[in-house]
Design an enzyme around this catalytic site. Structure first.
Site, PDB file in Angstrom:
ATOM      1  N   SER A  77      44.039 -12.949  62.472  1.00 37.45           N
ATOM      2  CA  SER A  77      43.898 -11.598  61.938  1.00 37.45           C
ATOM      3  C   SER A  77      42.894 -11.577  60.795  1.00 37.45           C
ATOM      4  O   SER A  77      41.753 -11.985  60.981  1.00 37.45           O
ATOM      5  CB  SER A  77      45.276 -11.072  61.516  1.00 37.45           C
ATOM      6  OG  SER A  77      45.247  -9.689  61.267  1.00 37.45           O
ATOM      7  N   ASP A  85      46.392  -5.004  72.118  1.00 39.22           N
ATOM      8  CA  ASP A  85      46.606  -5.255  70.695  1.00 39.22           C
ATOM      9  C   ASP A  85      46.323  -3.954  69.950  1.00 39.22           C
ATOM     10  O   ASP A  85      45.188  -3.468  69.945  1.00 39.22           O
ATOM     11  CB  ASP A  85      45.669  -6.374  70.218  1.00 39.22           C
ATOM     12  CG  ASP A  85      45.902  -6.767  68.760  1.00 39.22           C
ATOM     13  OD1 ASP A  85      46.563  -6.006  68.028  1.00 39.22           O
ATOM     14  OD2 ASP A  85      45.397  -7.831  68.361  1.00 39.22           O
ATOM     15  N   HIS A  89      49.635  -8.415  68.352  1.00 45.16           N
ATOM     16  CA  HIS A  89      48.658  -8.964  67.429  1.00 45.16           C
ATOM     17  C   HIS A  89      49.006 -10.366  66.947  1.00 45.16           C
ATOM     18  O   HIS A  89      48.240 -10.946  66.180  1.00 45.16           O
ATOM     19  CB  HIS A  89      48.537  -8.018  66.231  1.00 45.16           C
ATOM     20  CG  HIS A  89      47.379  -8.306  65.330  1.00 45.16           C
ATOM     21  ND1 HIS A  89      46.066  -8.360  65.779  1.00 45.16           N
ATOM     22  CD2 HIS A  89      47.326  -8.565  63.989  1.00 45.16           C
ATOM     23  CE1 HIS A  89      45.261  -8.636  64.759  1.00 45.16           C
ATOM     24  NE2 HIS A  89      46.001  -8.766  63.671  1.00 45.16           N
TER      25      HIS A  89
END
Length: 265
Positions: A95, A217, A245
């Site tokens: 991320s 996602d 995610h």
């Protein structure tokens, strides 16, 4: 300051093995890699750490100026690598840590052998000719909700981020992780994360990279993963057959296989 204590660095695996560094995403800590990192311990020196403000890091080290941009977190990463005196490392960033790794590799390419970017996004806000996944109004509303009721926001949003409703225990785990994070630091880190634009930094990177993208996602949609892949010279992309995610929790075996195959090639 002791850099390793500041970032709660832990080192496992084969002493002298090629290093693999795992970096967690927003609202998480190094425990989020517990299903992935052990798979590399037999052949690699495995390094885990917590960003300042997360997990077991030193909260007193949080600097509102330094950590108001992702460059500050990238500087922390470089200081950890220097403190460990590592040879060029494989950096696995999830991320927001994907872009932190991009910034660190652009600044000090000699420190990195490969980048593995899990669910990366160089910009979360839509722009002309670019889909980040959110309008500016949606991001502003998200940040305002966090400011008003961080714990309520965490309970509502974490299961959507996890993206596997058939496994509610994972949504609860992410909620608990969000709730363990210092709320004031989390709110500032959220602004730093969701309002950053690192598109111009991608062409600065010459480190070989692998982009790992979930097929669905809500935070970093497939178009974003393709954008990162297309703007990182010589990168490869693998679409994981999972949703959400956080494939490091929802599909760790796929993450392990993709990273292992990439490093073995």
């Amino acid at each position: 300051m002791d850099v390793l204590r500041r970032n709660n660095v832990t080192v496992t695996g084969r002493p002298g093995g090629p290093p693999v560094v795992f970096a967690h995403g927003f609202g998480c800590d190094q425990l989020m890699w517990r299903h992935v990192a052990p798979a590399f311990e037999a052949d690699h020196r495995v390094v885990l750490f917590d960003h300042v403000g997360a997990g077991g890091s030193d909260l007193a080290a949080y600097d509102p100026v330094r950590h108001s941009s992702l460059d500050g977190y990238a500087a922390d990463v470089l200081e950890v690598l220097e403190a460990l005196d590592l040879p060029p490392a494989v950096f696995v960033g999830h991320s927001v840590s994907a872009m932190i790794g991009v910034l660190a590799a652009a600044e000090r390419p000699e420190r990195f052998a490969h980048l593995v970017l899990v669910g990366p996004s160089p910009r979360y806000v839509d722009d002309t000719g670019y889909r980040g996944g959110f309008s500016r109004e949606e991001i502003d509303e998200l940040l305002a909700t966090m400011d008003h009721n961080y714990l309520g926001w965490s309970a509502h949003v974490a299961p959507m981020i996890m993206g596997v409703p058939e496994r509610p225990e994972l949504g609860r785990e992410l909620t608990d992780s969000f709730c363990r994070t210092d709320p004031a630091i989390a709110r500032r880190f959220a602004r730093t994360t969701f309002l950053s634009d690192n598109r111009a930094d991608l062409p600065r990177v010459r480190t070989p990279a692998l982009v790992l993208q979930s097929r669905e996602d809500v935070i970093a949609p497939p178009e974003v993963g393709r954008y990162v892949h297309e703007h990182l010279a010589g990168s490869e992309m693998v679409v994981l057959d999972t949703t959400g995610h956080c494939p490091n929790l929802s599909a760790p075996e796929q993450v392990v296989a993709a990273v292992a195959d990439y490093l073995a090639a």
